[in-house]
Design an enzyme around this catalytic site. Structure first.
Site, PDB file in Angstrom:
ATOM      1  N   ASN A 212       0.846  -1.197   0.000  1.00  0.00           N
ATOM      2  CA  ASN A 212       0.000   0.000   0.000  1.00  0.00           C
ATOM      3  C   ASN A 212       0.883   1.250   0.000  1.00  0.00           C
ATOM      4  OD1 ASN A 212       0.521   0.811   2.844  1.00  0.00           O
ATOM      5  ND2 ASN A 212      -0.427  -1.176   3.248  1.00  0.00           N
ATOM      6  N   ASP A 281      -4.198  -6.078   4.960  1.00  0.00           N
ATOM      7  CA  ASP A 281      -5.243  -6.881   5.588  1.00  0.00           C
ATOM      8  C   ASP A 281      -5.199  -8.329   5.120  1.00  0.00           C
ATOM      9  OD1 ASP A 281      -6.465  -4.868   7.155  1.00  0.00           O
ATOM     10  OD2 ASP A 281      -7.269  -3.974   5.322  1.00  0.00           O
ATOM     11  N   LYS A 291       8.959 -17.064 -10.371  1.00  0.00           N
ATOM     12  CA  LYS A 291       8.146 -16.042 -11.028  1.00  0.00           C
ATOM     13  C   LYS A 291       7.040 -16.705 -11.866  1.00  0.00           C
ATOM     14  CE  LYS A 291       8.340 -12.182 -14.197  1.00  0.00           C
ATOM     15  NZ  LYS A 291       9.046 -11.543 -15.286  1.00  0.00           N
ATOM     16  N   PRO A 309      -2.893 -11.731  10.399  1.00  0.00           N
ATOM     17  CA  PRO A 309      -3.171 -11.551  11.826  1.00  0.00           C
ATOM     18  C   PRO A 309      -3.228 -10.067  12.166  1.00  0.00           C
ATOM     19  CG  PRO A 309      -0.879 -12.196  11.484  1.00  0.00           C
ATOM     20  CD  PRO A 309      -1.551 -12.285  10.144  1.00  0.00           C
ATOM     21  N   ASP A 310      -4.034  -9.716  13.139  1.00  0.00           N
ATOM     22  CA  ASP A 310      -4.140  -8.315  13.566  1.00  0.00           C
ATOM     23  C   ASP A 310      -3.156  -8.089  14.721  1.00  0.00           C
ATOM     24  OD1 ASP A 310      -4.907  -5.845  14.772  1.00  0.00           O
ATOM     25  OD2 ASP A 310      -6.808  -5.985  13.685  1.00  0.00           O
ATOM     26  N   ILE A 311      -2.083  -7.371  14.429  1.00  0.00           N
ATOM     27  CA  ILE A 311      -0.994  -7.200  15.407  1.00  0.00           C
ATOM     28  C   ILE A 311      -1.482  -6.380  16.597  1.00  0.00           C
ATOM     29  CG2 ILE A 311       1.353  -6.321  15.736  1.00  0.00           C
ATOM     30  CD1 ILE A 311       1.585  -6.514  12.573  1.00  0.00           C
ATOM     31  N   LYS A 345     -13.387   1.539  15.461  1.00  0.00           N
ATOM     32  CA  LYS A 345     -12.124   0.789  15.454  1.00  0.00           C
ATOM     33  C   LYS A 345     -11.527   0.707  16.859  1.00  0.00           C
ATOM     34  CE  LYS A 345     -10.234   0.780  11.320  1.00  0.00           C
ATOM     35  NZ  LYS A 345      -9.546   1.283  10.143  1.00  0.00           N
TER      36      LYS A 345
HETATM   37  N1  CTP Z   1      -3.316  -3.186  12.436  1.00  0.00           N
HETATM   38  C1  CTP Z   1      -2.518  -4.202  12.859  1.00  0.00           C
HETATM   39  N2  CTP Z   1      -2.528  -5.384  12.211  1.00  0.00           N
HETATM   40  C2  CTP Z   1      -3.353  -5.590  11.162  1.00  0.00           C
HETATM   41  C3  CTP Z   1      -4.194  -4.556  10.714  1.00  0.00           C
HETATM   42  C4  CTP Z   1      -4.144  -3.345  11.371  1.00  0.00           C
HETATM   43  O1  CTP Z   1      -1.742  -4.009  13.813  1.00  0.00           O
HETATM   44  N3  CTP Z   1      -3.349  -6.757  10.556  1.00  0.00           N
HETATM   45  C5  CTP Z   1      -3.316  -1.919  13.191  1.00  0.00           C
HETATM   46  C6  CTP Z   1      -2.768  -0.742  12.419  1.00  0.00           C
HETATM   47  O2  CTP Z   1      -1.378  -0.603  12.636  1.00  0.00           O
HETATM   48  C7  CTP Z   1      -3.549   0.403  13.008  1.00  0.00           C
HETATM   49  C8  CTP Z   1      -4.893  -0.204  13.346  1.00  0.00           C
HETATM   50  O3  CTP Z   1      -4.662  -1.597  13.468  1.00  0.00           O
HETATM   51  O4  CTP Z   1      -3.009   0.841  14.226  1.00  0.00           O
HETATM   52  C9  CTP Z   1      -5.965   0.032  12.338  1.00  0.00           C
HETATM   53  O5  CTP Z   1      -5.495  -0.263  11.034  1.00  0.00           O
HETATM   54  P1  CTP Z   1      -6.398   0.005   9.754  1.00  0.00           P
HETATM   55  O6  CTP Z   1      -5.684  -0.510   8.568  1.00  0.00           O
HETATM   56  O7  CTP Z   1      -6.871   1.427   9.750  1.00  0.00           O
HETATM   57  O8  CTP Z   1      -7.679  -0.845  10.100  1.00  0.00           O
HETATM   58  P2  CTP Z   1      -8.022  -2.325   9.858  1.00  0.00           P
HETATM   59  O9  CTP Z   1      -8.034  -3.023  11.155  1.00  0.00           O
HETATM   60  O10 CTP Z   1      -7.170  -2.924   8.820  1.00  0.00           O
HETATM   61  O11 CTP Z   1      -9.536  -2.183   9.373  1.00  0.00           O
HETATM   62  P3  CTP Z   1     -10.126  -1.730   7.922  1.00  0.00           P
HETATM   63  O12 CTP Z   1      -9.082  -2.083   6.904  1.00  0.00           O
HETATM   64  O13 CTP Z   1     -11.370  -2.494   7.802  1.00  0.00           O
HETATM   65  O14 CTP Z   1     -10.364  -0.238   8.016  1.00  0.00           O
END
Ligand code: CTP
Length: 406
Positions: A212, A281, A291, A309-311, A345
């Site tokens: 991104n 995500d 490749k 995973p969501d850190i 959030k």
């Molecule tokens: N974050 C994280 N790990 C992930 C996704 C997000 O640690 N896999 C953390 C980001 O560093 C940020 C917060 O969660 O502090 C929100 O990230 P954001 O990308 O805005 O939200 P998402 O949880 O990805 O939700 P969405 O994409 O649906 O807006």
């Protein structure tokens, strides 16, 4: 103009690094400081007072018998008006002199005469590696610290004498960063701040992937601001080409899974986690080891994704966070309805503070605007450059930490 309004007495003792003091003087003035140069006789063997006067736009002082001062007390006058005295370069001999409290030339006399509680003394050593490593110098360094001076580091590398090792004076830009940091309030002293920053890169094959537009600038600015505020800082950075802020330990990662592993690993020592990274995500469900080639059929490869995973959520649910030992701060990069998304959030991630910003308006830019959302509502920090915002955010977090421990 980070040093606006600051009056710096720049002291030069004898050493080849005097040539760097000329550039340092210029850099300090560019940042808004006024600079009064004081040189020892030995320093004048390496660079002329004419050069330093031209750069600082002030007559240089070198003698304790200088009759230009109406009261003939240059050592008193010069030290009373300084916001800080920076000795750069500080030779081995000059450090030894300071330790002994000797005062047989203007520079050492002025250091001894300075009001010790009001005028900080910063020392930038510069010498040959053997001189630096010598027990006498190391003893003097420790004693100067114990006497309240601020010892800046030394650089490593090739020396003017042809040898290689520790003892070079730090570069002018490094010294300036250290001086700027020195003036910041130490509101996070004793804390260990973990920051995630930048994008992640999720490989499709060895040459392609999805990522991104996050530049990492906000996270790097926060890491710098936290370090300036006295914290120990670890920065877990996705693929960005930014310079590591001074004094910050950096761990480079590529994918969300790598970032997760590094953050979980570091979180044990941290007291604050600030998640600024724009973590991807999703990642491709398979990553080809070679490749992926076009086969001429015109068919496109089918990509499947799995969620990363969501850190932040993981660390916010950890037992240390639950016990109040790890304060977690999230970021939200949104394209619209910032307050509503950021509020939702915050609940979803279960963090006490969530910082909202408009992604497309900030990615890659040097400035930003922040919306701080907590249990009591929202507060805006208006548009400013990212370092200024980072310092305000750090100050805000520090206040929350104090409240939490009360
Ligand atoms: N974050 C994280 N790990 C992930 C996704 C997000 O640690 N896999 C953390 C980001 O560093 C940020 C917060 O969660 O502090 C929100 O990230 P954001 O990308 O805005 O939200 P998402 O949880 O990805 O939700 P969405 O994409 O649906 O807006």
């Amino acid at each position: 103009m980070e040093l606006n309004g600051k009056h710096i007495v720049l002291g030069l003792s004898g050493g080849i690094a005097c040539y760097k003091a000329a550039e340092l003087c210029r850099a300090l003035i560019k940042e808004g400081a006024t600079v009064q140069v004081v040189m020892t006789e030995a320093a004048a063997q390496f660079i002329t007072p004419v050069t330093m006067q031209a750069l600082s736009n002030r007559p240089v002082y070198g003698s304790q018998w200088d009759a230009r001062e109406p009261n003939n007390m240059a050592h008193i006058n010069l030290s009373r008006e300084a916001d800080a005295i920076l000795i750069a370069p500080a030779s081995a001999d000059f450090m030894a002199k300071l330790v002994q409290g000797r005062a047989d030339d203007l520079l050492s006399l002025m250091c001894l005469a300075r009001p010790i509680d009001k005028v900080p003394l910063l020392i930038a050593p510069a010498m040959n590696r053997e001189m630096w490593a010598h027990p006498a110098t190391q003893r003097n360094r420790a004693q100067l610290k114990a006497d309240g001076a601020q010892l800046l580091g030394v650089g490593k590398g090739e020396q003017a004498c042809g040898e290689t090792g520790d003892g070079r004076m730090l570069e002018p830009q490094e010294l300036m960063q250290d001086l700027i940091a020195f003036f910041q309030p130490k509101v996070l002293a004793g804390h260990h701040v973990l920051v995630s920053a930048g994008p992640t890169f999720e490989a499709i094959d060895p040459v392609r992937g999805i990522t991104n537009l996050s530049s990492g600038k906000m996270g790097f600015a926060i890491a710098r601001a936290a370090q300036e505020a006295g914290a120990t800082v670890t920065l877990v950075a996705g693929p960005v080409a930014l310079t590591t802020p001074r004094g910050v330990s950096r761990i480079d990662v590529v994918s969300a899974q790598d970032m997760m592993a590094a953050c979980v690993n570091q979180a044990d020592q941290a007291t604050v986690f600030i998640a600024t990274a724009a973590v991807a995500d999703w990642r491709p469900d398979t990553s080809a080891s070679q490749k992926i080639k076009k086969d001429g059929s015109g068919l496109v490869p089918k990509l499947g994704f799995v969620e990363n995973p969501d850190i932040l959520a993981t660390l916010a649910q950890s037992s240390r966070a639950a016990k109040g030992e790890l304060f977690c701060v999230g970021f939200a990069a949104e394209s619209h309805d910032l307050l509503a998304h950021a509020t939702a959030k915050r609940w979803r991630k279960n963090v006490p503070l969530l910082v909202g910003n408009i992604g497309p308006a900030t990615f890659g830019q040097d400035d930003n605007a922040l919306l701080l959302v907590d249990a009591n509502g929202a507060r805006e920090i208006p548009r400013n450059d990212k370092l200024a915002l980072a310092r305000l955010l750090v100050a805000d977090i520090a206040k929350r930490l104090v409240k939490q421990s009360d």
